[in-house]
Design an enzyme around this catalytic site. Structure first.
Site, PDB file in Angstrom:
ATOM      1  N   SER A 183       0.790  -1.231   0.000  1.00 44.75           N
ATOM      2  CA  SER A 183       0.000   0.000   0.000  1.00 44.75           C
ATOM      3  C   SER A 183       0.820   1.277   0.000  1.00 44.75           C
ATOM      4  O   SER A 183       0.392   2.277  -0.563  1.00 44.75           O
ATOM      5  CB  SER A 183      -0.937   0.004   1.207  1.00 44.75           C
ATOM      6  OG  SER A 183      -0.201  -0.020   2.411  1.00 44.75           O
ATOM      7  N   HIS A 211      -4.863  -3.314  -2.988  1.00 44.95           N
ATOM      8  CA  HIS A 211      -4.405  -2.370  -4.023  1.00 44.95           C
ATOM      9  C   HIS A 211      -4.226  -3.034  -5.377  1.00 44.95           C
ATOM     10  O   HIS A 211      -3.540  -2.486  -6.252  1.00 44.95           O
ATOM     11  CB  HIS A 211      -3.118  -1.682  -3.570  1.00 44.95           C
ATOM     12  CG  HIS A 211      -3.327  -0.873  -2.334  1.00 44.95           C
ATOM     13  ND1 HIS A 211      -3.795   0.423  -2.344  1.00 44.95           N
ATOM     14  CD2 HIS A 211      -3.209  -1.211  -1.023  1.00 44.95           C
ATOM     15  CE1 HIS A 211      -3.935   0.855  -1.119  1.00 44.95           C
ATOM     16  NE2 HIS A 211      -3.580  -0.113  -0.285  1.00 44.95           N
ATOM     17  N   LYS A 242     -11.401   0.762  -2.563  1.00 43.20           N
ATOM     18  CA  LYS A 242     -10.308   1.319  -3.373  1.00 43.20           C
ATOM     19  C   LYS A 242     -10.724   1.310  -4.843  1.00 43.20           C
ATOM     20  O   LYS A 242     -11.600   2.064  -5.209  1.00 43.20           O
ATOM     21  CB  LYS A 242      -9.031   0.573  -3.041  1.00 43.20           C
ATOM     22  CG  LYS A 242      -8.606   1.037  -1.637  1.00 43.20           C
ATOM     23  CD  LYS A 242      -7.616   0.235  -0.913  1.00 43.20           C
ATOM     24  CE  LYS A 242      -7.400   0.916   0.446  1.00 43.20           C
ATOM     25  NZ  LYS A 242      -6.919   0.008   1.458  1.00 43.20           N
TER      26      LYS A 242
HETATM   27  C1  LIG Z   1      -6.935   0.085   2.951  1.00 43.26           C
HETATM   28  C2  LIG Z   1      -6.366  -1.212   3.307  1.00 43.26           C
HETATM   29  C3  LIG Z   1      -7.018  -2.077   4.179  1.00 43.26           C
HETATM   30  C4  LIG Z   1      -8.217  -1.646   4.977  1.00 43.26           C
HETATM   31  O1  LIG Z   1      -9.339  -1.544   4.213  1.00 43.26           O
HETATM   32  P1  LIG Z   1     -10.487  -0.535   4.665  1.00 43.26           P
HETATM   33  O2  LIG Z   1     -11.645  -0.945   3.866  1.00 43.26           O
HETATM   34  O3  LIG Z   1      -9.973   0.830   4.339  1.00 43.26           O
HETATM   35  O4  LIG Z   1     -10.680  -0.724   6.132  1.00 43.26           O
HETATM   36  C5  LIG Z   1      -6.517  -3.336   4.339  1.00 43.26           C
HETATM   37  N1  LIG Z   1      -5.396  -3.725   3.720  1.00 43.26           N
HETATM   38  C6  LIG Z   1      -4.705  -2.897   2.916  1.00 43.26           C
HETATM   39  C7  LIG Z   1      -3.474  -3.374   2.261  1.00 43.26           C
HETATM   40  C8  LIG Z   1      -5.159  -1.606   2.704  1.00 43.26           C
HETATM   41  O5  LIG Z   1      -4.462  -0.775   1.945  1.00 43.26           O
END
Ligand SMILES: *Cc1c(COP(=O)(O)O)cnc(C)c1O
Length: 397
Positions: A183, A211, A242
């Site tokens: 990330s 991601h 995302k």
């Molecule tokens: C954003 C993210 C999460 C958490 O997801 P949310 O829906 O924002 O709680 C988990 N793992 C990774 C690698 C992330 O980037």
């Protein structure tokens, strides 16, 4: 100020002194390439809305339809008040999209990791994490009570050493957890090699594709598809907030795994179901990504990424060397010092560009960075503007 607030503000002052204090920046527009902040329009390179779906009419309309048909709220936990149709439709769509027997969704990616890992492991087990996995996985690993071991980022030898050690213990469950695209660095995990190791040592593998979902693989399932290892990963995690532009998290896997999580994942069981609109929006995003338009959107993203890479290597002195050849929409500019990173982000903002200064504890101390993220909604002109501002700042990046 009373003692309570005095005590807390001491800590906030200490954070400030280290360049680590965080503040919310109010946005008065939807998420998108241009956002309204403090009456200023900023060109936005901060969101994980990689395919530009967060404010896409198709997705928004799906959410609106769900509000009209299924209501605003969801009532209670899905095991208590009945489980609303949009959640089932989304889970069926996710399982079909990822080619797995079943899927389960959670209210966030964070809740997904916590619920899943704590359901699978207890104090007699062993969990092995890549050094750079997301905080939600770290928190889950601590909470589940299993013995926690961390391997150096993407270091297969280190991982194998830990697996050898783990095998000496008396028949524990051993779970390896990694991200596919990391990330904060945007680099890729060697998933084939990790899968081979977990098979050699009888471990299980969980891969967080937060991601990568929607961006990699022939059918945009994620990096595991691109590398041809999906079927070897017991627990395939992703998020809905995302590239999918909505909110929530999911696990795809065997029917047995999903039934197990329905019975044991506490963040699923003891939490009110996500609102129907979130499930419907995510479902519409899955359908979109699955279509020819989804492929076009992805190609646009990679075109922008390519343009940025080209222009940067021509202008700024040094971009963080990238070992993997796999492109990513996450482009970090390493600065190091926390206060300096904040200062540079402020300078960018004064010039109309919003890029977040990512600092400890999101990344290690002394590894503060500007984290640029591109989306398919950016234009070639947006990218050039970013590069020209970076250039004018004359940064020694
Ligand atoms: C954003 C993210 C999460 C958490 O997801 P949310 O829906 O924002 O709680 C988990 N793992 C990774 C690698 C992330 O980037």
């Amino acid at each position: 100020m009373n003692n309570f607030n005095r005590e807390l503000s001491k800590h906030l002052d200490a954070l400030y002194a280290q360049g680590l204090r965080r503040e919310l920046c109010r946005v008065d527009s939807p998420q998108g390439t241009h956002i309204q902040m403090d009456g200023q329009t900023l060109l936005n390179f901060s969101s994980n809305d990689y395919l530009g779906l967060a404010n896409d009419p198709l997705i928004k309309e799906a959410a609106v339809r769900a509000v009209k048909k299924n209501g605003a709220g969801s009532g209670a936990s899905r095991l208590i008040c009945g489980s609303l149709a949009p959640h089932h439709e989304l889970e069926e769509a996710l399982a079909a999209f990822k080619n797995t027997e079943a899927a389960i969704t959670f209210s966030s990616g964070y809740a997904t990791a916590i619920g899943t890992i704590c359901a699978l492991l207890g104090k007699d087990d062993i969990i092995i994490l890549d050094k750079l996995v997301h905080a939600c996985v770290v928190d889950a690993a601590r909470l589940c009570g299993a013995k926690l071991r961390v391997f150096a980022h993407n270091d297969l030898d280190d991982l194998e050493d830990i697996l050898k050690w783990a095998n000496k213990n008396s028949n524990p469950r051993i779970l390896i957890v990694t991200e596919s695209i990391f990330s904060m660095d945007g680099d890729a995990a060697p998933l084939c090699e990790i899968a081979a190791l977990k098979e050699k040592y009888g471990a299980w593998l969980m891969v967080d594709e937060a991601h990568a979902t929607g961006l990699y693989g022939k059918n945009r399932h994620g990096l595991a598809e691109e590398l041809g290892v999906s079927s070897r990963i017991e627990i395939q995690m992703g998020t809905l907030g995302k590239a999918l532009g909505a909110s929530g998290g999911f696990i795809c896997g065997s029917r047995t795994l999903i039934d197990f999580l329905v019975n044991h994942a506490r963040s699923f069981i003891f939490s009110t179901a996500p609102v129907p609109a979130a499930a419907a929006a995510a479902n519409a995003a899955v359908q979109f990504i699955n279509s020819a338009d989804g492929e076009k959107r992805r190609e646009t993203l990679w075109a922008r990424v390519h343009e940025l890479q080209l222009q940067i290597s021509n202008t700024t002195s040094r971009v963080r060397g990238r070992k993997s050849q796999i492109p990513s929409a996450i482009i970090p500019f390493l600065i190091g010092d926390e206060s300096k990173a904040v200062e540079v982000a402020t300078q960018l903002r004064k010039r109309g560009i919003f890029v977040p200064a990512i600092r400890y504890p999101t990344v290690a101390r002394g590894k503060a960075r500007l984290r640029v993220t591109l989306t398919a909604a950016h234009t070639a002109k947006d990218v050039s503007q970013l590069v020209s501002v970076l250039k004018n700042l004359n940064l020694e990046l």
